[in-house]
Design a protein around this motif. Sequence first.
Motif, mmCIF file in Angstrom:
data_model
loop_
_atom_site.group_PDB
_atom_site.id
_atom_site.type_symbol
_atom_site.label_atom_id
_atom_site.label_comp_id
_atom_site.label_asym_id
_atom_site.label_seq_id
_atom_site.Cartn_x
_atom_site.Cartn_y
_atom_site.Cartn_z
ATOM 1 N N ILE A 176 0.845 -1.198 0.000
ATOM 2 C CA ILE A 176 0.000 0.000 0.000
ATOM 3 C C ILE A 176 0.882 1.249 0.000
ATOM 4 C CG2 ILE A 176 -1.641 1.338 1.380
ATOM 5 C CD1 ILE A 176 -2.914 -1.346 2.201
ATOM 6 N N GLU A 177 1.955 1.214 0.794
ATOM 7 C CA GLU A 177 2.893 2.344 0.804
ATOM 8 C C GLU A 177 3.605 2.489 -0.535
ATOM 9 O OE1 GLU A 177 5.341 1.433 4.134
ATOM 10 O OE2 GLU A 177 3.809 1.992 5.615
ATOM 11 N N ALA A 178 3.749 1.373 -1.258
ATOM 12 C CA ALA A 178 4.384 1.421 -2.579
ATOM 13 C C ALA A 178 3.472 2.027 -3.631
ATOM 14 C CB ALA A 178 4.805 0.017 -3.005
ATOM 15 N N GLY A 179 2.181 2.181 -3.306
ATOM 16 C CA GLY A 179 1.280 2.839 -4.248
ATOM 17 C C GLY A 179 0.099 2.016 -4.709
ATOM 18 N N ALA A 180 -0.079 0.811 -4.146
ATOM 19 C CA ALA A 180 -1.231 -0.012 -4.549
ATOM 20 C C ALA A 180 -2.525 0.757 -4.293
ATOM 21 C CB ALA A 180 -1.234 -1.330 -3.789
ATOM 22 N N PHE A 181 -3.441 0.666 -5.244
ATOM 23 C CA PHE A 181 -4.673 1.457 -5.193
ATOM 24 C C PHE A 181 -5.801 0.709 -4.497
ATOM 25 C CE2 PHE A 181 -8.424 3.546 -7.127
ATOM 26 C CZ PHE A 181 -8.091 4.873 -6.873
ATOM 27 N N SER A 182 -5.895 -0.581 -4.729
ATOM 28 C CA SER A 182 -6.919 -1.419 -4.110
ATOM 29 C C SER A 182 -6.292 -2.723 -3.653
ATOM 30 C CB SER A 182 -8.061 -1.708 -5.092
ATOM 31 O OG SER A 182 -8.735 -0.516 -5.458
ATOM 32 N N TYR A 183 -6.991 -3.429 -2.760
ATOM 33 C CA TYR A 183 -6.430 -4.653 -2.183
ATOM 34 C C TYR A 183 -7.546 -5.676 -2.049
ATOM 35 C CZ TYR A 183 -3.002 -7.202 0.723
ATOM 36 O OH TYR A 183 -2.098 -8.109 1.218
ATOM 37 N N LEU A 184 -7.438 -6.778 -2.805
ATOM 38 C CA LEU A 184 -8.446 -7.830 -2.791
ATOM 39 C C LEU A 184 -7.802 -9.172 -2.474
ATOM 40 C CD1 LEU A 184 -10.409 -7.005 -6.079
ATOM 41 C CD2 LEU A 184 -11.003 -6.302 -3.754
ATOM 42 N N LEU A 185 -8.592 -10.082 -1.961
ATOM 43 C CA LEU A 185 -8.127 -11.444 -1.737
ATOM 44 C C LEU A 185 -8.541 -12.331 -2.897
ATOM 45 C CD1 LEU A 185 -8.883 -11.927 2.072
ATOM 46 C CD2 LEU A 185 -6.714 -11.307 0.974
ATOM 47 N N LYS A 186 -7.775 -13.410 -3.091
ATOM 48 C CA LYS A 186 -8.082 -14.321 -4.196
ATOM 49 C C LYS A 186 -9.357 -15.126 -3.956
ATOM 50 C CE LYS A 186 -3.473 -14.734 -6.180
ATOM 51 N NZ LYS A 186 -2.302 -15.576 -6.485
ATOM 52 N N THR A 187 -9.906 -15.005 -2.750
ATOM 53 C CA THR A 187 -11.202 -15.630 -2.472
ATOM 54 C C THR A 187 -12.364 -14.766 -2.974
ATOM 55 O OG1 THR A 187 -11.110 -14.641 -0.266
ATOM 56 C CG2 THR A 187 -10.395 -16.923 -0.466
ATOM 57 N N SER A 188 -12.056 -13.578 -3.489
ATOM 58 C CA SER A 188 -13.100 -12.687 -4.013
ATOM 59 C C SER A 188 -13.796 -13.336 -5.205
ATOM 60 C CB SER A 188 -12.498 -11.351 -4.456
ATOM 61 O OG SER A 188 -11.829 -10.710 -3.394
#
Length: 217
Positions: A98-110
């Motif tokens: 997230i600090e590197a710049g990721a915009f969203s965060y999802l799990l592979k169970t989505s």
Amino acid sequence: MEQQSIKVLLVDDHEMVRIGLAAVLDTEDGIEVVGEASTGQEGIRLAQAYKPDIVLMDLVMEGMDGVETTKQVLDIHPDCKVIVLTSYIDDSKMYPVIEAGAFSYLLKTSRAGEIADAIRAAARGQSVLESQVAAKMMNRLRTPKKPQKKALHEELTEREMDVLHRLAQGKSNQDIADELFIGIKTVKYHITNIFNKLEVEDRTQAAIYAHKNGIAE
């Protein structure tokens, strides 16, 4: 005027994951998978070549991990949005990306529909965080930060700093007394206070502390 498709690049070292994602996303209106990368290095190269709107990024890959890949992708293509798609939600992986710049965060169970919705949301400038990730971040923000401990030398008085500065230069008590126009007993009194405040036992340790903290220059 026909709306352009959202260009998506997949970066994941598991071939079956890439195949499954590509198959699902290709059935979604307005989303086009423009490339697939099995390594971080390949992801960077394809991001430069295809200029995707969205990068679906795995976190744990052989060689370059998702954190470093995210940094480098955003360096060469800052307009794209990186959506992390991973199995991990531990702090050691989540916060760095997230600090590197990721915009969203999802799990592979989505579910497939949730991933497609997150892609469309990111294209509109809206972040999506998996509920467990959002909860972790909120708890981190609520946790009061511990006050930073003062450096030991910040407890010294101005006169004690003057004495320490000269002590670190190897000057004798008499030299220090002469330069500061104070008596030998006063110098010794200040040195005793310096030792106590810096938690050192002798002149050598005090001098080493001073040099390490830029006080001797």
